[in-house]
Design an enzyme around this catalytic site. Structure first.
Site, PDB file in Angstrom:
ATOM      1  N   ILE A  81       0.838  -1.203   0.000  1.00 58.12           N
ATOM      2  CA  ILE A  81       0.000   0.000   0.000  1.00 58.12           C
ATOM      3  C   ILE A  81       0.870   1.249   0.000  1.00 58.12           C
ATOM      4  O   ILE A  81       0.611   2.216  -0.736  1.00 58.12           O
ATOM      5  CB  ILE A  81      -0.930   0.006   1.223  1.00 58.12           C
ATOM      6  CG1 ILE A  81      -1.829  -1.226   1.224  1.00 58.12           C
ATOM      7  CG2 ILE A  81      -1.768   1.287   1.266  1.00 58.12           C
ATOM      8  CD1 ILE A  81      -2.818  -1.292   0.077  1.00 58.12           C
ATOM      9  N   GLY A 114      -6.273  -2.854   8.009  1.00 58.68           N
ATOM     10  CA  GLY A 114      -5.825  -3.960   8.847  1.00 58.68           C
ATOM     11  C   GLY A 114      -5.955  -3.656  10.321  1.00 58.68           C
ATOM     12  O   GLY A 114      -5.971  -4.563  11.159  1.00 58.68           O
ATOM     13  N   SER A 146     -10.854  -1.623   5.052  1.00 56.78           N
ATOM     14  CA  SER A 146     -10.010  -2.560   4.305  1.00 56.78           C
ATOM     15  C   SER A 146     -10.408  -2.659   2.834  1.00 56.78           C
ATOM     16  O   SER A 146     -11.457  -2.169   2.410  1.00 56.78           O
ATOM     17  CB  SER A 146     -10.081  -3.952   4.942  1.00 56.78           C
ATOM     18  OG  SER A 146     -11.351  -4.534   4.679  1.00 56.78           O
ATOM     19  N   CYS A 147      -9.567  -3.342   2.068  1.00 58.08           N
ATOM     20  CA  CYS A 147      -9.775  -3.452   0.618  1.00 58.08           C
ATOM     21  C   CYS A 147     -11.120  -4.082   0.287  1.00 58.08           C
ATOM     22  O   CYS A 147     -11.929  -3.509  -0.458  1.00 58.08           O
ATOM     23  CB  CYS A 147      -8.645  -4.267  -0.011  1.00 58.08           C
ATOM     24  SG  CYS A 147      -8.352  -5.866   0.757  1.00 58.08           S
ATOM     25  N   ARG A 166      -7.888 -13.710  -2.073  1.00 56.50           N
ATOM     26  CA  ARG A 166      -6.583 -14.224  -2.393  1.00 56.50           C
ATOM     27  C   ARG A 166      -5.834 -14.480  -1.086  1.00 56.50           C
ATOM     28  O   ARG A 166      -5.969 -13.740  -0.125  1.00 56.50           O
ATOM     29  CB  ARG A 166      -5.843 -13.239  -3.300  1.00 56.50           C
ATOM     30  CG  ARG A 166      -5.586 -11.869  -2.666  1.00 56.50           C
ATOM     31  CD  ARG A 166      -4.276 -11.863  -1.932  1.00 56.50           C
ATOM     32  NE  ARG A 166      -4.026 -10.624  -1.228  1.00 56.50           N
ATOM     33  CZ  ARG A 166      -4.378 -10.402   0.043  1.00 56.50           C
ATOM     34  NH1 ARG A 166      -5.083 -11.309   0.720  1.00 56.50           N
ATOM     35  NH2 ARG A 166      -4.077  -9.275   0.643  1.00 56.50           N
ATOM     36  N   HIS A 222     -15.921  -8.142   7.328  1.00 54.50           N
ATOM     37  CA  HIS A 222     -16.273  -7.194   6.261  1.00 54.50           C
ATOM     38  C   HIS A 222     -17.580  -6.451   6.499  1.00 54.50           C
ATOM     39  O   HIS A 222     -17.642  -5.223   6.402  1.00 54.50           O
ATOM     40  CB  HIS A 222     -16.285  -7.929   4.921  1.00 54.50           C
ATOM     41  CG  HIS A 222     -15.009  -8.634   4.650  1.00 54.50           C
ATOM     42  ND1 HIS A 222     -14.802  -9.975   4.936  1.00 54.50           N
ATOM     43  CD2 HIS A 222     -13.823  -8.171   4.169  1.00 54.50           C
ATOM     44  CE1 HIS A 222     -13.560 -10.298   4.625  1.00 54.50           C
ATOM     45  NE2 HIS A 222     -12.934  -9.233   4.164  1.00 54.50           N
ATOM     46  N   HIS A 272      -9.606 -10.544  -5.162  1.00 53.84           N
ATOM     47  CA  HIS A 272     -10.720 -11.207  -4.479  1.00 53.84           C
ATOM     48  C   HIS A 272     -11.923 -11.302  -5.420  1.00 53.84           C
ATOM     49  O   HIS A 272     -12.069 -10.493  -6.342  1.00 53.84           O
ATOM     50  CB  HIS A 272     -11.188 -10.386  -3.265  1.00 53.84           C
ATOM     51  CG  HIS A 272     -10.116 -10.024  -2.300  1.00 53.84           C
ATOM     52  ND1 HIS A 272      -9.065 -10.843  -1.961  1.00 53.84           N
ATOM     53  CD2 HIS A 272      -9.954  -8.898  -1.551  1.00 53.84           C
ATOM     54  CE1 HIS A 272      -8.299 -10.244  -1.061  1.00 53.84           C
ATOM     55  NE2 HIS A 272      -8.806  -9.056  -0.790  1.00 53.84           N
TER      56      HIS A 272
END
Lengths: 326, 343
Positions: free
Chosen positions: B14, B113, B142-143, B171, B195, B221
């Site tokens: 990142i 994170g 998060s992503c 992933r 999530h 993902h």
């Protein structure tokens, strides 16, 4: 009572596996196998499987014929000769019945279409959950293994591939959910893996449900196995290896594995994650179908019980001491 | 107005992308990049022309000693900046709290994170941009949560959203890292994954549940959605809304995440990055008022534009979310037509 004479048509890897398992059942007799491909015949010969070159004679002498890959068999000509069970047909032939733990084929059915592993796994789960009330909706988000390890280039090495059109699996589910089952939708993604499929499930109930009762119900249901990540089953590899270590020459995963900690209830919906071995999961229902065709006087629950005893289903977990009392 | 002075702590997956993104902003200036002196990532930062700082005194054989012109320590860097972008791995930011406390005017932005409670507020550019003004410690979600938020925000805003379920196949590791996951297995997350709760921190009142499993893949993902809308709509309406929403791309005919990655490579995206959520057109299905869809999140880059917007929001440099979003997208080469930003 004499054993049921079973013939297996199609000796690819799955056919050889099934023929080999037929030999383990005390109430079955493997009357013969058939294929035309030299590499399949060679492999079957190495396993000591009885091979018949005369297809008509084989069908005349058996009581139940198991056909893998219907496209290779001129089925319509043979239907009247024996009762037939189909695996792997892309669409159910007209007039065929289906089987699951809660649905027996028509007593007069000459032809039974065995659903795929995914549909059978879902049927077992729905059968176990039926006592908790009407289910209104069923959603499965599925990771499909790319293929068996023997299949070269069966799928992506480093990618996930959403599958938007899978005729065979869709047909299986349509047959499974007919007659008033919950509204269903399945999303599949194929990815790097060779052992099993993982399903993330959300099942909506008409009325509120209680988590402890659900787990008890799942533990008691046939052909389901509840295991816990805290007991060492943190990945699908751990589940696979457990069966491999304790199963010896028969490391087969006939049961649907359910992670205990994944079973959650939220706002009237049940969520859970399950692991299904595509190769071994259909075996119990195949044997149910054989017994049902060969001994039509038996009711489905007795058929299921005989199959489970014949496959030694509870023993592996009980011997290991990992099983939890409900 | 003077440019915002920013620094990166942790030049990893990142951090290196944020460094490039900050450098691309006309209203920001990257003062330096700080990291562990043993990290070879600092070598790469040096090669790309970034001033390098270290978090502790380097030893003779350290990468920073060997390859970098070390400008100073983190303690030397902090007084020079307005905002610190902490891109260190999960759990590491807590080590620097004492150091940061000596700079009460400094804004720190951490990544997803970190737990929600470790920051004053969580952030997503679409949903709660104004809420971070004046906050000193902000967390960009998060992503996967960012991708989920963009999808659910679009559906909620356009059609009303009663409830959502999302399953994630993630992933196991980024391409440049050894996998923490088995080669031939999936690692499920037990119970609900983080999530949906994460998305709820930036979309209060959202009714959602999430499940996830890590898979032996590295590229991106895949998310599957079941969303119950307030009304019956058509697939065409759904797709139109996604096509009109920034940072969401609707595509067709790309069979796998590898095909998607290769597509963006052929588009000459730097590092083949895809900060946008990719939605498969052929995967949008309606059952009454319930929409099912499949999307892919590129976890290495999706939070980059969000973090740039977060800088502006937290420092009060741009009051309008969509003005910042458009400006960021233009600078990163992912902008849609101007009409998409008039909200």
């Amino acid at each position: 009572m004499p054993p049921i004479r079973v013939a297996v048509m199609g000796l690819d890897r799955q056919g050889r596996y099934l023929a080999d398992l037929v030999r383990t059942q005390s109430d079955f007799s493997l009357s013969g196998t058939h294929d035309t491909r030299p590499e399949h015949l060679e492999a079957a010969s190495r396993m000591g499987l009885p091979i018949s070159e005369n297809l008509q004679k084989l069908l005349d002498e058996c009581e139940v014929a198991v056909h893998l890959g219907i496209a290779r068999v001129p089925f319509e000509e043979r239907a009247e000769v024996s009762r037939s069970i189909l695996l792997g047909a892309r669409t159910p032939p007209p007039g065929s019945s289906t089987i699951s733990v809660f649905h027996a084929p028509s007593p007069r059915a000459q032809l039974v279409q065995l659903p795929g592993a995914q549909a059978l796994a879902f049927a077992r789960l729905l059968g176990a959950l039926a006592p908790f009330g009407p289910m209104t909706r069923f959603f499965a988000s599925t990771f499909c293994r790319a293929g068996h390890g023997t299949q070269g280039s069966a799928g992506p090495v480093d990618a996930l591939e959403p599958i938007f059109d899978d005729v065979a699996a869709t047909s299986d589910l349509e047959a499974l959910f007919q007659g008033g089952g919950p509204v269903h939708h399945v999303r599949r993604v194929r990815g790097p893996g060779t052992h099993s499929d993982v399903h993330m499930l959300k099942i909506d109930f008409e009325k509120a449900i209680e988590p402890p009762g659900i787990l008890d119900g799942l533990r008691r249901a046939p052909r389901l196995r509840v295991g816990a990540a805290r007991d060492g089953f943190t990945t699908t590899a751990h589940v696979q290896e457990f069966y491999r270590d304790l199963g010896g020459i028969r490391p087969d995963r006939y049961e649907v594995f359910i992670w205990e900690e994944s079973v959650q209830v939220d706002a009237g919906s049940l969520m859970l994650m399950v692991d299904v071995c595509p190769d071994a999961t259909p075996v119990p229902e195949l044997f149910d179908a054989i017994r049902h065709c060969g001994s039509p006087e038996l009711l489905l629950p007795e058929v299921v019980a005989r199959t489970d005893r014949g496959l030694g289903l509870p023993r592996l977990w009980q011997d290991s001491g990992v099983v939890r009392k409900s | 107005m003077n440019p915002i002075r920013a620094a990166i702590l942790g030049y990893g997956v990142i951090g290196k992308r944020l460094a490039d993104a900050v450098r691309a902003q006309s209203d920001m200036k990257l003062i330096g990049v700080a990291g562990r002196p043993s990290s070879f990532s600092l070598r790469d930062a040096q090669l790309l022309g970034y001033p390098v700082y270290v978090t502790e005194e380097p030893r003779a054989g350290d990468a920073a000693s060997r390859f970098c012109q070390i400008r100073g320590t983190l303690g030397d860097l902090l007084p020079q900046i307005d905002v610190l972008l902490d891109c260190t791995p999960s759990g590491v930011p807590a080590r620097y709290l004492e150091n940061l406390a000596r700079h009460p005017n400094l804004v720190t932005i951490v990544q997803g994170g970190e737990k929600a409670g470790s920051a004053d507020v969580s952030f997503n550019a679409f949903t709660n941009y104004p809420s971070v003004v004046g906050k000193k410690r902000v967390r960009v979600i998060s992503c996967s949560s960012t991708g989920t938020t963009r999808i659910l925000f679009t559906l909620a805003r356009s059609f009303g959203l009663r409830r959502a379920f999302v399953s994630l196949l993630r992933r196991a590791a980024d391409p440049g890292k050894p996998s923490k996951n088995p080669i031939n297995a999936l690692t499920p997350v037990m119970g609900q994954s983080h999530h949906a709760p994460d998305v709820s921190t930036v979309m209060p009142g959202l009714k959602a549940y999430s499940m996830s499993a890590d898979c032996p893949t590295t590229l991106s993902h895949v998310l599957q959605f079941q969303a119950d809308l307030d009304r019956v709509v058509s697939a065409g309406e759904i797709l139109s809304m996604f096509e009109a929403m920034p940072r969401i791309v609707v595509g067709q005919g790309l069979r796998s995440t590898a095909d998607v990655a290769n597509f963006y490579r052929e588009q000459h995206r730097w590092r083949q990055d895809r900060p946008e959520v990719y939605v498969w057109r052929e995967g949008v299905t309606l059952h009454g008022a319930t929409v099912y869809l499949t999307a892919s999140v590129h976890m290495e880059s999706i939070t980059i534009p969000e973090t740039i917007d977060c800088i502006r929001a937290a420092l009060g440099r741009e009051p309008n979310a969509w003005t910042s979003i458009e400006r960021t997208d233009q600078s990163l080469g992912i902008a849609k037509s101007p009409a998409c930003y008039r909200r």
